[in-house]
Write an enzyme that holds these catalytic residues in place. Structure first.
Site, PDB file in Angstrom:
ATOM      1  N   GLY A 167      46.695  25.849  37.552  1.00  0.00           N
ATOM      2  CA  GLY A 167      47.358  26.387  38.733  1.00  0.00           C
ATOM      3  C   GLY A 167      48.868  26.339  38.612  1.00  0.00           C
ATOM      4  O   GLY A 167      49.569  27.286  38.987  1.00  0.00           O
ATOM      5  N   ASN A 221      46.822  22.976  50.513  1.00  0.00           N
ATOM      6  CA  ASN A 221      46.072  21.882  49.897  1.00  0.00           C
ATOM      7  C   ASN A 221      46.084  20.600  50.720  1.00  0.00           C
ATOM      8  O   ASN A 221      45.196  19.775  50.588  1.00  0.00           O
ATOM      9  CB  ASN A 221      46.623  21.609  48.497  1.00  0.00           C
ATOM     10  CG  ASN A 221      48.127  21.549  48.455  1.00  0.00           C
ATOM     11  OD1 ASN A 221      48.811  22.481  48.892  1.00  0.00           O
ATOM     12  ND2 ASN A 221      48.670  20.457  47.958  1.00  0.00           N
ATOM     13  N   GLN A 245      43.383  26.585  46.204  1.00  0.00           N
ATOM     14  CA  GLN A 245      42.462  25.861  47.093  1.00  0.00           C
ATOM     15  C   GLN A 245      41.427  26.780  47.729  1.00  0.00           C
ATOM     16  O   GLN A 245      40.496  26.313  48.372  1.00  0.00           O
ATOM     17  CB  GLN A 245      43.240  25.127  48.195  1.00  0.00           C
ATOM     18  CG  GLN A 245      44.106  23.989  47.688  1.00  0.00           C
ATOM     19  CD  GLN A 245      43.300  22.784  47.209  1.00  0.00           C
ATOM     20  OE1 GLN A 245      42.139  22.600  47.562  1.00  0.00           O
ATOM     21  NE2 GLN A 245      43.918  21.959  46.368  1.00  0.00           N
ATOM     22  N   HIS A 299      39.754  23.414  37.793  1.00  0.00           N
ATOM     23  CA  HIS A 299      39.240  22.088  38.158  1.00  0.00           C
ATOM     24  C   HIS A 299      39.104  21.901  39.662  1.00  0.00           C
ATOM     25  O   HIS A 299      38.611  20.877  40.121  1.00  0.00           O
ATOM     26  CB  HIS A 299      40.088  20.971  37.532  1.00  0.00           C
ATOM     27  CG  HIS A 299      41.449  20.771  38.122  1.00  0.00           C
ATOM     28  ND1 HIS A 299      41.715  19.762  39.018  1.00  0.00           N
ATOM     29  CD2 HIS A 299      42.602  21.434  37.944  1.00  0.00           C
ATOM     30  CE1 HIS A 299      42.993  19.813  39.356  1.00  0.00           C
ATOM     31  NE2 HIS A 299      43.564  20.817  38.719  1.00  0.00           N
ATOM     32  N   THR A 310      46.816  30.130  21.156  1.00  0.00           N
ATOM     33  CA  THR A 310      45.375  30.225  20.923  1.00  0.00           C
ATOM     34  C   THR A 310      44.642  29.878  22.212  1.00  0.00           C
ATOM     35  O   THR A 310      44.958  28.885  22.871  1.00  0.00           O
ATOM     36  CB  THR A 310      44.956  29.272  19.791  1.00  0.00           C
ATOM     37  OG1 THR A 310      45.649  29.676  18.611  1.00  0.00           O
ATOM     38  CG2 THR A 310      43.458  29.323  19.553  1.00  0.00           C
ATOM     39  N   CYS A 362      54.826   6.286  51.442  1.00  0.00           N
ATOM     40  CA  CYS A 362      54.513   5.094  50.659  1.00  0.00           C
ATOM     41  C   CYS A 362      53.513   5.360  49.538  1.00  0.00           C
ATOM     42  O   CYS A 362      53.326   4.531  48.668  1.00  0.00           O
ATOM     43  CB  CYS A 362      53.970   3.999  51.564  1.00  0.00           C
ATOM     44  SG  CYS A 362      55.097   3.549  52.878  1.00  0.00           S
TER      45      CYS A 362
HETATM   46  C1  PLP Z   1      47.657  24.788  46.151  1.00  0.00           C
HETATM   47  C2  PLP Z   1      47.767  24.283  44.755  1.00  0.00           C
HETATM   48  N1  PLP Z   1      48.489  24.965  43.851  1.00  0.00           N
HETATM   49  C3  PLP Z   1      48.612  24.551  42.582  1.00  0.00           C
HETATM   50  C4  PLP Z   1      48.002  23.395  42.135  1.00  0.00           C
HETATM   51  C5  PLP Z   1      48.198  22.967  40.712  1.00  0.00           C
HETATM   52  O1  PLP Z   1      47.071  23.189  39.940  1.00  0.00           O
HETATM   53  P1  PLP Z   1      46.896  22.453  38.535  1.00  0.00           P
HETATM   54  O2  PLP Z   1      46.583  21.042  38.825  1.00  0.00           O
HETATM   55  O3  PLP Z   1      45.757  23.180  37.877  1.00  0.00           O
HETATM   56  O4  PLP Z   1      48.165  22.638  37.777  1.00  0.00           O
HETATM   57  C6  PLP Z   1      47.228  22.655  43.041  1.00  0.00           C
HETATM   58  C7  PLP Z   1      46.541  21.405  42.630  1.00  0.00           C
HETATM   59  O5  PLP Z   1      47.065  20.327  42.627  1.00  0.00           O
HETATM   60  C8  PLP Z   1      47.118  23.099  44.378  1.00  0.00           C
HETATM   61  O6  PLP Z   1      46.413  22.404  45.284  1.00  0.00           O
HETATM   62  S1  FES Z   2      56.318   1.874  50.176  1.00  0.00           S
HETATM   63 FE1  FES Z   2      56.700   2.099  52.261  1.00  0.00          FE
HETATM   64  S2  FES Z   2      56.479   0.065  52.960  1.00  0.00           S
HETATM   65 FE2  FES Z   2      55.964  -0.135  50.923  1.00  0.00          FE
END
Ligand code: PLP
Ligand code: FES
Lengths: 121, 397
Positions: free
Chosen positions: B72, B152, B186, B208, B244, B332
């Protein structure tokens, strides 16, 4: 990601909540991710006799605050002021590098609470 | 075995057994380079062409418009960079939305460094791109518009066909080309991805995400759409992407997309039912929660919430201990310690965005999984709230 000691303090944090009758209180907000730790302390004869915390943050922040309340138990105010982020990380037997600032917050809130106590006196 | 409930299908999916089975011979006995002239290599060529035809049939295009890529991210990069650079004599303005995947956003930032201007369209509170803003943003220098088919993080579905009509009929584009790209990564397996019905010139897929292998994807390029190839070398993929071919990955992509398409109706029904059970269960069991994304125009497998007063990483860790794999847009959880730009763009306050949780369902999830999550999650949130200084009722010692 976290070692068993951190996990233990995250799962079973010690001294959680607002400490009724606290002599001083402090809040620290993480400027980076916006998390928040409150610490409450009760002081007798120049030593920290009781403390408690509240935390809004990641598991490392919760574990750091929890262990901070253990680290300051029965410490003199001077000793408490000497606790650093390294002390907290050491007591937790290590944190992932992206989580060091969370231990820093716990050290900061200790210092701030002691200073607030000294200012009040 | 320890309990393991996988609710992170938007991150990746397991390879379907029939996909794996179809791929395996191409690692060993059928290993030949499809570009080679000897007879056995022609088998590889034929298999790659067969996969291309399968993908083309599902997209509703001719096989030559299908380019196999490394995923992607590469497809998104090809679209933004390859499209905009091809039209640089006609303009230097790109339009995208504020909630795109990093592969699109960062490609746009790259183009800014090359002197392009980029408009990041605002979205409404459900994460739908503002069409009035699009209408206004298109100008005489606009060369490319990229809006994702479905998000996503929060699962919001964009009105792609309507966006296409706006782009294609805009007076500022009369007599010249404005390319319209959609990141459908997605969407595959959940939505109709026919390129004519969507009205797109370019489209990205990633295998994937639909039970195919990692590291392989599709870039659809409508015939006669301006495009500059920037992965140069051999003449593979009709000179549009040198290298390839990832033969086994391409075979896997064909089979996976075919299965996803055949199974789509059933998949949508299955996931939607579980999704709605999970959403309703959470809303009724936990207070101060916000469903993020669109209430109805959302991917059938996406459940995303913000829980007030708690932080997402600590929810994730607690779920992990309970054997549940999910994800979060909390600052975080990210290495950059920045909250999800998607949630902020939707107007979610920073503090609330902190408590974000995304659970994305898949074919193998069951009602028992939902029961288990519902029986676990409320307790986790309650426990974390009992530690939080922000919660309504604080504990005292
Ligand atoms: C909306 C969207 N675009 C692009 C990607 C990237 O795809 P890839 O992990 O195959 O590079 C993702 C996945 O993480 C995605 O959710
Ligand atoms: S990373 Fe935000 S409190 Fe620990």
């Amino acid at each position: 990601m976290y070692n068993p000691r951190v996990v233990d303090h995250f799962n079973n944090p010690r001294n959680v909540g607002i400490l009724d009758g606290a002599d001083a209180q402090a809040s620290v907000e993480n400027p980076v991710c916006g998390d928040l730790i409150n610490l409450y302390i009760k002081v007798e004869d120049g030593r920290i006799k009781r403390s408690s915390f509240q935390a809004f943050g990641c598991s490392a922040a919760i574990a750091s605050s929890s262990i901070a309340t253990e680290l300051i138990q029965d410490k003199t105010l001077d000793e408490a002021l000497k606790i650093t982020s390294d002390t907290v990380v050491g007591a937790l037997e290590g944190l992932p590098s992206s989580k060091m600032h969370c231990a820093g917050m716990a050290a900061d809130v200790i210092h701030k609470a002691v200073k607030n106590y000294l200012d009040k006196k | 075995m320890k309990k393991f409930i996988y609710l992170d299908h938007a991150a990746t999916t397991p390879v379907h057994s029939r996909v794996l089975e179809a791929m395996l011979p191409f690692f060993t006995e059928r290993f030949c380079n499809p570009s080679a002239v000897y007879t056995v290599a022609q088998e590889s060529r034929k298999a790659v062409d067969g996969a291309r035809k399968t993908v083309a049939d599902i997209l509703g295009c001719v096989p030559r418009d299908v380019i196999f890529t490394s995923g992607g991210s590469e497809s998104d990069n090809m679209a933004i960079k390859g499209g905009a650079l091809a039209l640089k004599e006609s303009g230097n303005h790109i339009i995208t939305s504020a909630i795109e995947h990093h592969a699109v956003t960062e490609s746009c930032h790259f183009m800014e460094k090359l002197g392009f201007e980029v408009t990041y369209l605002p979205v409404d509170r459900y994460g739908v791109a503002r069409l009035d803003a699009l209408e206004k943003a298109i100008n005489q220098r606009t060369v490319l518009v990229s809006i994702m088919t479905a998000n996503n993080e929060v699962g919001t579905i964009q009105p792609v066909a309507e966006i296409s009509r706006i782009v294609k009929n805009h007076p500022a584009g009369r007599g010249r080309t404005i390319i319209f790209h959609t990141d459908a990564v997605q969407a595959a397996g959940s939505l109709d991805i026919n390129v004519d019905r969507l009205g797109v010139d370019m489209l990205s897929l990633s295998s994937h995400k639909f039970y195919g292998p990692k590291g392989v994807g599709v870039f659809y390029l409508r015939r006669n759409t301006p495009f500059i190839s920037w992965q140069n070398g051999g003449s593979q993929e009709r000179n549009r992407r040198a290298g390839t071919e990832n033969v086994s990955g391409i075979i896997g992509t064909g089979v996976a997309l075919q299965l996803a398409e055949e199974n789509r109706e059933h998949y949508v029904r299955h996931c939607t039912r579980l999704r709605d059970r999970l959403i309703e269960g959470i809303m009724s069991a936990i207070q101060d929660v916000h469903l993020t994304g669109h209430p109805t125009e959302r991917l059938p497998n996406n459940v995303s919430f913000c829980f007030e007063y708690v932080e997402g990483e600590s929810i994730l860790l607690s779920l992990d201990f309970a054997g549940i794999a999910a994800s979060s847009g909390s600052a975080c959880t990210s290495a950059s310690i920045e909250p999800s730009g998607v949630l902020l763009a939707m107007g979610v306050p920073v503090q609330v965005a902190h408590g974000s949780l995304r659970m994305t369902l898949g074919t193998d999830n069951t009602d028992e999984d939902i029961d288990y999550v519902l029986s676990t999650l409320a307790g986790i949130v309650e426990r974390l709230r009992s530690i939080s200084p922000l919660a309504r009722k604080s504990a005292h010692v």
